[in-house]
Design a protein around this motif. Structure first.
Motif, short mmCIF file in Angstrom:
data_model
loop_
_atom_site.label_atom_id
_atom_site.label_comp_id
_atom_site.label_asym_id
_atom_site.label_seq_id
_atom_site.Cartn_x
_atom_site.Cartn_y
_atom_site.Cartn_z
N ASN A 67 0.68 -1.45 -0.27
CA ASN A 67 0.00 0.58 -0.06
C ASN A 67 0.89 1.57 0.32
O ASN A 67 0.47 2.81 -0.15
CB ASN A 67 -1.04 0.47 1.33
N ASN A 117 -0.02 -3.26 -20.10
CA ASN A 117 -1.64 -2.37 -19.72
C ASN A 117 -2.37 -3.69 -18.90
O ASN A 117 -3.74 -3.19 -18.29
CB ASN A 117 -2.35 -2.28 -21.11
N ALA A 142 -1.40 -4.15 -15.59
CA ALA A 142 -1.66 -3.21 -14.85
C ALA A 142 -3.41 -3.53 -13.90
O ALA A 142 -3.68 -2.49 -13.24
CB ALA A 142 -1.66 -1.83 -15.09
N GLN A 143 -4.51 -3.51 -15.60
CA GLN A 143 -5.59 -3.31 -14.92
C GLN A 143 -6.06 -5.21 -14.04
O GLN A 143 -6.67 -4.34 -13.01
CB GLN A 143 -7.00 -3.78 -16.19
N THR A 171 -3.55 -5.74 -11.55
CA THR A 171 -3.58 -5.23 -10.55
C THR A 171 -4.43 -4.33 -9.61
O THR A 171 -4.60 -4.47 -8.83
CB THR A 171 -2.36 -3.82 -10.29
N GLU A 172 -4.81 -3.38 -10.14
CA GLU A 172 -5.66 -2.49 -10.42
C GLU A 172 -7.59 -3.06 -9.22
O GLU A 172 -7.77 -2.85 -8.40
CB GLU A 172 -6.44 -1.36 -11.35
N ALA A 173 -7.64 -4.28 -10.37
CA ALA A 173 -9.13 -5.28 -9.90
C ALA A 173 -8.89 -6.14 -8.43
O ALA A 173 -9.82 -6.11 -7.80
CB ALA A 173 -8.90 -6.36 -10.77
N GLU A 198 -6.99 -6.44 -5.19
CA GLU A 198 -6.63 -6.44 -3.50
C GLU A 198 -5.30 -6.54 -2.81
O GLU A 198 -4.48 -6.39 -1.77
CB GLU A 198 -7.66 -7.06 -2.47
N ASP A 234 3.30 -1.66 -12.87
CA ASP A 234 2.31 -1.09 -12.14
C ASP A 234 2.45 -1.83 -11.46
O ASP A 234 0.87 -2.20 -10.84
CB ASP A 234 0.90 -0.40 -13.83
N THR A 235 2.48 -2.81 -11.43
CA THR A 235 2.29 -3.61 -10.29
C THR A 235 3.12 -3.10 -9.50
O THR A 235 3.79 -2.42 -9.49
CB THR A 235 3.07 -5.50 -11.08
N ASP A 236 2.11 -4.36 -8.00
CA ASP A 236 3.25 -3.63 -7.55
C ASP A 236 4.40 -3.99 -6.45
O ASP A 236 4.80 -3.49 -4.99
CB ASP A 236 2.04 -4.37 -6.12
#
Length: 270
Positions: A12, A185, A188-189, A191-193, A195, A206-208
């Motif tokens: 986080n 991309n 990234a999507q 990762t966004e989806a 928790e 864009d991964t954690d």
């Protein structure tokens, strides 16, 4: 003791770092550097055992190497990569093999190359107290089925299937997800989806977090994937050290007087 919970909390706030290691000396270096996760990867097959792929790696080899890494690690989370056919075929064997990594090798978690067949496996292992890192995208244990080490999730249908599998493994209790060799991309999507944190290799920024094979980072590999980076020239240093030893012995410079010890009380034994 490092836990999966602390890893999830870190995601986080800052990037997660993960590297492979296969023995105690390199694990100590990686751990002392502050890397978050050490993956004892089945990539040891190619990296240190001389195999042409990861497929021949055995549970015994993984257990031995994981134990060596764990003995040298204080702060990083140690994850054992479960070898080909060590999980998923039989539930009892799966539990025994994965359990060995925690009971006998002192790993903190296991990683499974994932698919539809590992959703229920993940749930069962987590129920038993074995933390699971899932792995989607390019899964090298399926090299014969895939026909090579190709990028995955390159069309809308396969990308959507990957997202659904990622969600299913999160719901099954996986604490994190590796995404390998997928379009940035798509990663990234996903990762966004989710928790749970994602850790990418060839999956964009864009991964954690990010993971690489240590041989690539050290510059030990003759050929590295385009998405990796050599951050050192350890191979060159090793070659220079070996050549230096050879030359010193052949020239008589080594061992020198300071490398030897003479016992004055012994005059003649022959």
């Amino acid at each position: 003791m490092p836990t999966v919970r602390t890893l999830q909390e870190k995601a986080n706030d800052e990037e997660i770092t993960m590297l492979t290691a296969y023995d105690a000396p390199t694990a100590e270096i990686v751990d002392e550097s502050g890397v978050d996760v050490i993956l004892v990867g089945d990539s040891m097959g190619n990296a240190v055992l001389g195999y042409e792929s990861t497929l021949p790696v055995t549970v015994d080899e993984m257990q031995s190497r994981t134990a060596a890494v764990a003995r040298a690690t204080d702060d990083a989370l140690v994850v054992a990569d479960m070898p080909f056919l060590s999980y998923g075929a039989d539930e009892s064997d799966t539990i025994q093999n994965c359990g060995r990594m925690l009971k006998e090798a002192d790993a903190n978690a296991v990683k499974l190359e994932s698919g539809p067949h590992t959703v229920s496996v993940t749930e069962r292992l987590v129920d038993l107290g074995i933390p699971v890192m899932a792995h989607l995208g390019l899964t090298p244990q399926r090299v014969h089925q895939l026909g090579g080490y190709f990028r995955q999730g390159t069309d809308e249908e396969s990308a959507a299937e990957m997202l659904e599998l990622a969600k299913a493994h999160e719901e099954a209790g996986a604490f994190s997800l590796v995404l390998e060799h997928v379009p940035s991309n798509v990663a990234a999507q996903i990762t966004e989806a989710l928790e749970i944190p994602t850790i990418g290799i060839g999956a964009g920024p864009d991964t954690d977090g990010q993971v690489l094979v240590l041989n690539d980072v050290f510059g030990l590999s003759d050929r590295s994937p385009y998405f990796s980076e050599q951050f050192g020239d350890v191979k060159g240093e090793m070659e220079r050290a070996v050549a230096g030893f050879r030359d010193a012995v052949e020239s008589g410079e080594f061992p020198a007087e300071e490398h030897s010890y003479s016992e004055d009380e012994i005059d003649d034994i022959y």
